[in-house]
Design a protein around this motif. Structure first.
Motif, PDB file in Angstrom:
ATOM      1  N   VAL A 280       0.858  -1.181   0.000  1.00 39.58           N
ATOM      2  CA  VAL A 280       0.000   0.000   0.000  1.00 39.58           C
ATOM      3  C   VAL A 280       0.897   1.235   0.000  1.00 39.58           C
ATOM      4  O   VAL A 280       1.826   1.328   0.812  1.00 39.58           O
ATOM      5  CB  VAL A 280      -0.925   0.037   1.247  1.00 39.58           C
ATOM      6  N   ILE A 281       0.623   2.157  -0.907  1.00 40.99           N
ATOM      7  CA  ILE A 281       1.307   3.448  -0.936  1.00 40.99           C
ATOM      8  C   ILE A 281       0.226   4.515  -0.861  1.00 40.99           C
ATOM      9  O   ILE A 281      -0.672   4.559  -1.707  1.00 40.99           O
ATOM     10  CB  ILE A 281       2.142   3.631  -2.223  1.00 40.99           C
ATOM     11  N   ALA A 282       0.307   5.361   0.159  1.00 45.07           N
ATOM     12  CA  ALA A 282      -0.662   6.436   0.347  1.00 45.07           C
ATOM     13  C   ALA A 282       0.070   7.773   0.281  1.00 45.07           C
ATOM     14  O   ALA A 282       1.159   7.912   0.836  1.00 45.07           O
ATOM     15  CB  ALA A 282      -1.357   6.278   1.695  1.00 45.07           C
ATOM     16  N   LEU A 283      -0.523   8.728  -0.421  1.00 46.76           N
ATOM     17  CA  LEU A 283       0.070  10.062  -0.523  1.00 46.76           C
ATOM     18  C   LEU A 283      -0.797  11.063   0.230  1.00 46.76           C
ATOM     19  O   LEU A 283      -2.024  11.076   0.080  1.00 46.76           O
ATOM     20  CB  LEU A 283       0.181  10.506  -1.986  1.00 46.76           C
ATOM     21  N   TYR A 284      -0.145  11.911   1.004  1.00 52.56           N
ATOM     22  CA  TYR A 284      -0.818  12.966   1.763  1.00 52.56           C
ATOM     23  C   TYR A 284      -0.072  14.275   1.552  1.00 52.56           C
ATOM     24  O   TYR A 284       1.153  14.320   1.646  1.00 52.56           O
ATOM     25  CB  TYR A 284      -0.831  12.628   3.265  1.00 52.56           C
ATOM     26  N   GLY A 285      -0.808  15.338   1.273  1.00 59.15           N
ATOM     27  CA  GLY A 285      -0.178  16.648   1.094  1.00 59.15           C
ATOM     28  C   GLY A 285       0.593  16.778  -0.205  1.00 59.15           C
ATOM     29  O   GLY A 285       1.488  17.611  -0.320  1.00 59.15           O
ATOM     30  N   VAL A 286       0.254  15.955  -1.193  1.00 54.86           N
ATOM     31  CA  VAL A 286       0.915  15.974  -2.496  1.00 54.86           C
ATOM     32  C   VAL A 286      -0.116  16.363  -3.547  1.00 54.86           C
ATOM     33  O   VAL A 286      -1.082  15.648  -3.763  1.00 54.86           O
ATOM     34  CB  VAL A 286       1.511  14.591  -2.857  1.00 54.86           C
ATOM     35  N   LYS A 287       0.081  17.502  -4.181  1.00 50.09           N
ATOM     36  CA  LYS A 287      -0.842  17.952  -5.214  1.00 50.09           C
ATOM     37  C   LYS A 287      -0.141  18.150  -6.555  1.00 50.09           C
ATOM     38  O   LYS A 287      -0.656  17.799  -7.591  1.00 50.09           O
ATOM     39  CB  LYS A 287      -1.515  19.257  -4.774  1.00 50.09           C
ATOM     40  N   LEU A 288       1.031  18.762  -6.523  1.00 51.17           N
ATOM     41  CA  LEU A 288       1.835  18.997  -7.728  1.00 51.17           C
ATOM     42  C   LEU A 288       1.027  19.687  -8.821  1.00 51.17           C
ATOM     43  O   LEU A 288       1.013  19.256  -9.968  1.00 51.17           O
ATOM     44  CB  LEU A 288       2.415  17.669  -8.246  1.00 51.17           C
ATOM     45  N   ASN A 289       0.366  20.767  -8.451  1.00 55.85           N
ATOM     46  CA  ASN A 289      -0.469  21.450  -9.440  1.00 55.85           C
ATOM     47  C   ASN A 289      -0.114  22.919  -9.650  1.00 55.85           C
ATOM     48  O   ASN A 289      -0.866  23.640 -10.284  1.00 55.85           O
ATOM     49  CB  ASN A 289      -1.940  21.322  -9.063  1.00 55.85           C
ATOM     50  N   ASN A 290       1.034  23.369  -9.122  1.00 58.98           N
ATOM     51  CA  ASN A 290       1.400  24.752  -9.428  1.00 58.98           C
ATOM     52  C   ASN A 290       2.066  24.792 -10.801  1.00 58.98           C
ATOM     53  O   ASN A 290       2.427  23.759 -11.367  1.00 58.98           O
ATOM     54  CB  ASN A 290       2.247  25.393  -8.321  1.00 58.98           C
ATOM     55  N   GLY A 291       2.234  25.968 -11.345  1.00 56.59           N
ATOM     56  CA  GLY A 291       2.754  26.121 -12.698  1.00 56.59           C
ATOM     57  C   GLY A 291       4.081  25.439 -12.935  1.00 56.59           C
ATOM     58  O   GLY A 291       4.275  24.754 -13.938  1.00 56.59           O
TER      59      GLY A 291
END
Length: 147
Positions: free
Chosen positions: A95-106
């Motif tokens: 299981v790999i869970a991501l928290y606080g990762v969005k990677l949506n800035n320019g």
């Protein structure tokens, strides 16, 4: 079952399962509020700045880079989170869970960091690894089927 929660820098990182012994908690890089993170098991800084931490960090030199490249079939890493996902796959996490990762800035979109992380998440899913991300991240947003 081996589980890992990978923390990004955004506030969603505080939703991680810090108090569950089922999960290893991995963080990376410097955060302005990293002192508020209840626990972590490994901290990564792949930018060659380990001296700025008062604790042990995992550096790029400590990762089995050649093995990670062989695992995914090429040099498909352009950010810390992508290396961490590949390393979790390599170590056999179920299981790999991501928290606080969005990677949506320019910058993150322009340099294809978001795309890179999504590709590695799909790679992991194809290997039978369960992936979870917080809905706000939209990293695994589904599209309408083409008809």
């Amino acid at each position: 079952m081996k589980k890992v929660a990978i923390l990004g820098k955004l506030p969603g990182k505080f939703k991680a399962p810090f108090y569950s012994e089922e999960y290893e908690i991995w963080g990376c890089n410097v955060h302005k509020d990293m002192d508020k993170i209840p626990r972590y098991d490994r901290w990564f800084d792949l930018h060659d700045y380990p001296s700025r931490y008062p604790f042990k960090v995992v550096t790029r030199d400590e990762l089995p880079i050649i093995k990670l490249i062989e695992l995914v079939g090429g040099k498909f890493f352009n950010n810390s989170i992508s290396y961490m996902i590949a390393y979790a796959i390599y170590l056999g996490f179920d299981v790999i869970a991501l928290y606080g990762v969005k990677l949506n800035n320019g910058e993150e979109i322009r340099t294809l960091q978001r795309q890179n992380v999504r590709e590695l998440l799909f790679f992991a899913m194809g290997r039978g690894i369960k992936i979870t991300v917080e809905p706000e991240s939209e990293l695994l947003i589904e599209y309408p089927l083409y008809k």
